[in-house]
Every structure is written in C-alpha cells, then in structure tokens.
Design a protein around this motif. Structure first.
Motif, mmCIF file in Angstrom:
data_model
loop_
_atom_site.group_PDB
_atom_site.id
_atom_site.type_symbol
_atom_site.label_atom_id
_atom_site.label_comp_id
_atom_site.label_asym_id
_atom_site.label_seq_id
_atom_site.Cartn_x
_atom_site.Cartn_y
_atom_site.Cartn_z
ATOM 1 N N VAL A 1 -7.322 9.945 -0.092
ATOM 2 C CA VAL A 1 -5.676 8.908 0.002
ATOM 3 C C VAL A 1 -5.236 9.647 -0.775
ATOM 4 O O VAL A 1 -4.010 9.559 -0.906
ATOM 5 N N ASN B 1 3.148 4.708 6.676
ATOM 6 C CA ASN B 1 2.318 3.476 6.380
ATOM 7 C C ASN B 1 1.297 4.434 5.903
ATOM 8 O O ASN B 1 0.634 4.986 6.952
ATOM 9 N N ALA C 1 0.393 6.669 3.136
ATOM 10 C CA ALA C 1 0.723 7.440 2.727
ATOM 11 C C ALA C 1 0.465 7.826 1.003
ATOM 12 O O ALA C 1 -0.075 8.376 0.940
ATOM 13 N N GLU D 1 6.905 -3.632 -2.053
ATOM 14 C CA GLU D 1 7.762 -3.975 -1.004
ATOM 15 C C GLU D 1 7.695 -5.892 -1.430
ATOM 16 O O GLU D 1 7.461 -6.445 -0.679
ATOM 17 N N THR E 1 -9.246 -2.754 5.045
ATOM 18 C CA THR E 1 -9.583 -1.389 3.990
ATOM 19 C C THR E 1 -7.993 -0.713 4.433
ATOM 20 O O THR E 1 -7.691 0.311 3.985
ATOM 21 N N SER F 1 -3.333 0.467 5.066
ATOM 22 C CA SER F 1 -2.392 -0.244 4.332
ATOM 23 C C SER F 1 -1.613 -1.498 5.182
ATOM 24 O O SER F 1 -2.266 -1.530 6.881
ATOM 25 N N GLY G 1 0.963 -2.256 6.924
ATOM 26 C CA GLY G 1 2.053 -1.692 8.211
ATOM 27 C C GLY G 1 0.972 -0.816 9.265
ATOM 28 O O GLY G 1 1.144 -2.120 10.249
#
Ligand SMILES: Nc1ncnc2c1ncn2[C@@H]1O[C@H](COP(=O)(O)OP(=O)(O)OP(=O)(O)O)[C@@H](O)[C@H]1O
Ligand SMILES: [Mg+2]
Length: 496
Positions: free
Chosen positions: A21, A41, A43, A169, A395, A397, A399
C-alpha cells in the motif's frame, strides 16, 4: 537533514495481506509549514497518516520526530508526543454531548476526583465561538448534522494543543463558511508554530494554506513541490498520470418525457416546492449547506414526513417509507457513507449483489459465477482499488467505499437515482468514471436528482439546476449558458 525538520519519514513501506500500500516513502515535514497531501482514492494517504498517528505500524523504514527516533505503539503515544489526527470518517461518540466528546480522555477533575463541569463548559463554549459554530456544549452529537460533527472533530483536535496536526479530508462535508473558518484557524495555528499535514481532493483549497504539496500515487511519492512554484495541471498529472478534462460532459439536450413530478411538497424543513424531472435528465440542486436540498430528496423518498403530491410516470404515488420508494424504483445515495447501509464486515461482492441476489437464482441454485461476474465487472469499471472482490469493505479507502455504494445502486435496476454529494471524497480521476456512469444511467433511460456543493460539478453534469435557499426553491435555471458559477453563487447566497 535540514535543521528545521520536525518529522522525517525514511523508506516507509506498508503492506496489507501481502499487497503493498506504501512503498519507500521519504518525506520531511518542516517547522512552520502546512504540507498538503493529495492523490487518488486508495493511493495511501490515510494509511501514511495513520502510521504517523500511531494507528498502524510501518513494516519497514523509520521515522524521526524532533531529532529522536519515533515509533508510536498507539494513538495515545502519538498524542502524548504531540501528534494529533483528525479522521476522514467521523469518530465521535454519538450518544455523548459535544462537551463530553471534546473532553473524552482529557476530563478536567476537581481535587476530589469530581469533574469540573463549569471549567469544561466554559472552554467548550470558547472553542465553539472561535470556530463560529451554531451549536451548544450540551448538544447531543447524534442530533448534529454531518457538517457540525466534522467541526466538533476539528474542535477536539485544536483544543488538544498538538504540535503536529493531521487533517484527513476535513472539508469534504463542511460548508463554505466552516471551511473559511477552518483555514483561518489553520493560519493561526501555523503562527503558533504548529505543523500540519492536510489531505484533500480539492486542489483549489491549497492556495489558501499550502506551503508544499506532496503527491502520492499507488503508494509512492511522485513529487513534493513548493506550492508557489507549481500549477494545478502539474499536480493532477503527477496524481493520475494524464490530463483530466471534464468539459466533455457538458451537453445540450432537451428532455420532454416526464418521469417524476412533485407538487407543493413540504415538510418541517422545506417550504412547498414543485418541479419536474424528465426521463434521461440530470437535475441538479444547488444551495448552501442547510438550504434544504437533502431534505427535498428525503421528503420524496419517504425518509421524512412530508405533505404534497408525487407523480411517477404521470401516476400519483404515495411514498411513506424508503422501502416504498425502492418499490417505485427510486434509489438514494446519501452523503453519509457510514449510515447508508454499506455492510462493512462484508466483501465488495456481497455489498454489490446482496440486494439483487434473486437475479442469480437458476433452478433453485445460486449462480455464483454470474454473481462474481457482475461484482467483478463493477470493480473494474469503477476502478475500486482492492486486492479482489472478496476484500471486506471496511478495509477500503473512503472513496472506494463510496464507489461500492454507487455500484450497488446502479445494479439494482432503479429508474430514478438521488445522488447526494456524489463525488464527495472522490479523486479527480475517479470523478470522471462516476460521471461516465451517471451519463450511462441516464442514456439507458434513468433519471437523476443530484445535490452537490461542488459548483464545477453541478455546472458540468446537470442539464438543469434548481437553486435553494433557506428551505425554499428560489430559482430554476433552464438555460445551459446561465448555469455558471457566478449566477449560482449569487442565488445561493441571496445577493441580487
Ligand atoms: N486495514 C486495512 N486492511 C487492508 N487493506 C487496507 C486497510 N486499510 C487500507 N487498506 C488499503 O490500502 C490502500 C490505501 O488506502 P488509504 O485509505 O490509505 O487510501 P487514501 O489515499 O486515503 O484514499 P481516499 O482518497 O479514498 O481516502 C487501499 O487500497 C485500501 O484498500
Ligand atoms: Mg483516505
């Protein structure tokens, strides 16, 4: 190493279940700066910050904080070192009050171990005033809007007097005014020497606060730039590896076939409103946070008690509950991911196919390969960043969770879709995929009502726009050419 470095990350890597990741992240965060972090999203932005905040541990590499090795074992250790993290997902306790949430874990006690409520209430009120919030210390979190909850989350972090604050965010769900106040506070904190890491998908925010910008892509740093010396285009290119152009979504089309009509619909929250949504059309709702846009959708959907007439395909219908709305083939993608029925313990596949399982029954058996095909098709189409379709949605993200919800509704066979802030928390690249899907849905005869606070989005994708203010429809803009930022803003705020 420069001597104004506060926090250094050296070759930080992280895997989940054998999937990388983050790969060899090198970064230094300097005294007095706001470092903005941006990337698609999935990343790895939140993961990176969670490592700094003591929530996850890095597999390899090391960190140094104020010249010392730093490897927090827990959130508490990170906090004690002066590093605070404001989560992307809301982490407050809904059953407690604003005050209780702010002081949770840091309660002020009198000498006998009793709580010093007076002192705590005073302090809470001061923070509320500073943030210009319209809430009271004793308000229950559950009764606040998402935007207000997010502001309480921010208040809690500011109150804690950290030396490093990470914002993940923070503005995705707060109003323009809240955002302005937040930026003011960020600048004040900066003056006090607080170092900040700021994650957002909204590039345009960076100009108010950014000193440097780091771009993450597929778990690698693709660049760290001085904000003053870069451009939005350069940042987007580092992010997605190509130029992104939304202008192709603007269309000029006439729609005549009525799909949904609302007459004098009103509720506790909205004044009587009437409008029509045509087949194949995307009707946008503009307005400031709190203008009553979501409430219109809720009133039609049977989620709030409402009075008025609703027609679908020219037939009057009565919708008293969301279940009835679904029977009339209306779907609702709400702005709050957590409460809108993503089953976090279940896989991507299950979340997409659960409501439509009957489709896969053949001769009294579940056609598993067909089910997997539909799930896989969506996973690819929407680019849901994941190991495979069996990955649990908790798990994913933020987005990518949103994309799973969109996939579910698109597969569900509804004819009318309500989108409340469809791309909140969605990166620029994936935005265009979601627009593609919205377009596809309407080209196949579906109709969309969309609430969005993202003006460029409203302008790009809506065929018509209704502007609301204080619970009232103030204008319906039919001419494409008149759907522009200036007009919308003026009507939203109410200056003629
Ligand atoms: N606990 C976990 N278990 C397994 N995979 C995880 C876990 N947490 C994150 N991931 C994966 O790590 C990747 C990076 O996720 P992360 O939340 O850091 O992305 P992000 O950049 O913050 O994205 P967004 O903009 O959508 O918030 C994703 O593919 C995600 O599915
Ligand atoms: Mg994130």
């Amino acid at each position: 190493m420069r001597d104004d470095t506060i926090l250094t990350l050296h070759n930080i890597s992280k895997q989940f279940f054998g999937v990388s990741v983050l790969t060899d992240i090198n970064l230094d965060i300097r005294a007095g700066e706001v470092l903005c972090l941006i990337g698609e999203n999935g990343a790895g932005k939140s993961t990176l910050c969670k490592i700094i905040a003591g929530i996850y541990h890095n597999d390899t590499g090391e960190m140094r904080y104020r010249g010392e090795p730093y490897a927090p074992e827990s959130v508490k250790q990170a906090q004690e070192a002066g590093i605070g993290f404001i989560h992307q997902e809301l982490m407050l306790v809904p059953q407690l009050t604003v005050l209780e949430n702010i002081f949770l874990g840091a309660e002020k006690r009198l000498s006998f171990g009793r709580m010093d409520w007076k002192e705590m209430r005073g302090k809470t009120q001061r923070i509320i005033d500073e943030l210009e919030l319209d809430i009271k210390p004793d308000d229950l979190i559950a009764d606040l809007s998402i935007a207000q909850q997010q502001m309480v989350e921010i208040a809690k972090a500011i109150f804690s007097e950290y030396k490093v604050i990470i914002f993940d965010e923070p503005t995705s769900s707060i109003s323009r005014k809240n955002t302005e106040v937040l930026f003011k506070i960020i600048r004040q904190l900066k003056e006090k020497g607080v170092v900040m890491i700021y994650i957002s998908h909204r590039l345009e925010e960076f100009k108010y606060i950014a000193d440097r910008v780091t771009v993450l892509r597929d778990g690698c740093v693709t660049g760290t730039l001085h904000y003053a010396q870069t451009s939005p285009e350069e940042i987007v290119r580092l992010m997605v590896g190509r130029d992104v152009d939304f202008s192709k979504y603007q269309r000029k089309a006439d729609f005549h076939e009525e799909k949904l009509r609302v007459e004098d619909l009103h509720s506790k929250h909205i004044q009587p409103i009437s409008f029509t949504l045509n087949k194949g059309e995307i009707l946008g709702f503009a307005g400031l946070v709190g203008a009553g846009r979501t409430e219109v959708l809720r009133a039609i959907y049977g989620a709030d008690e409402a009075i008025g007439k609703i027609y679908i395909d020219q037939q009057e219908v009565r919708i008293h509950s969301p279940e009835e709305a679904v029977k009339h083939k209306i779907g609702f993608i709400t702005e709050d991911r957590k409460s809108q029925g993503l089953v976090l313990g279940m896989s991507i596949r299950e979340n997409i196919t659960l409501p439509i399982l009957t489709r896969f029954w053949r001769n009294f058996r579940l056609d598993k390969s067909k089910e997997r095909e539909v799930a896989e098709d969506n996973r690819q189409k929407l680019r849901i960043v994941s190991k495979d379709q069996e990955q649990q949605t908790k798990t994913l993200s933020g987005g990518n969770q949103q994309k799973v919800i969109i996939a579910r509704w698109l597969e569900s066979g509804v004819k009318i879709l309500f989108f409340d802030e469809p791309t909140r928390g969605i990166d620029i690249g994936a935005k265009s995929e979601i627009y593609d899907l919205m377009r596809q849905f309407t080209e196949n005869g579906g109709s969309i009502l969309m609430v969005s606070s993202d003006l460029p989005e409203l302008i790009t994708i809506s065929d018509r726009v209704i502007v609301m203010r204080n619970g009232e429809k103030v204008k319906e803009i039919r001419e494409r050419g008149e759907i522009n930022e200036e007009n919308l803003m003026r009507l939203m705020i109410g200056v003629e």
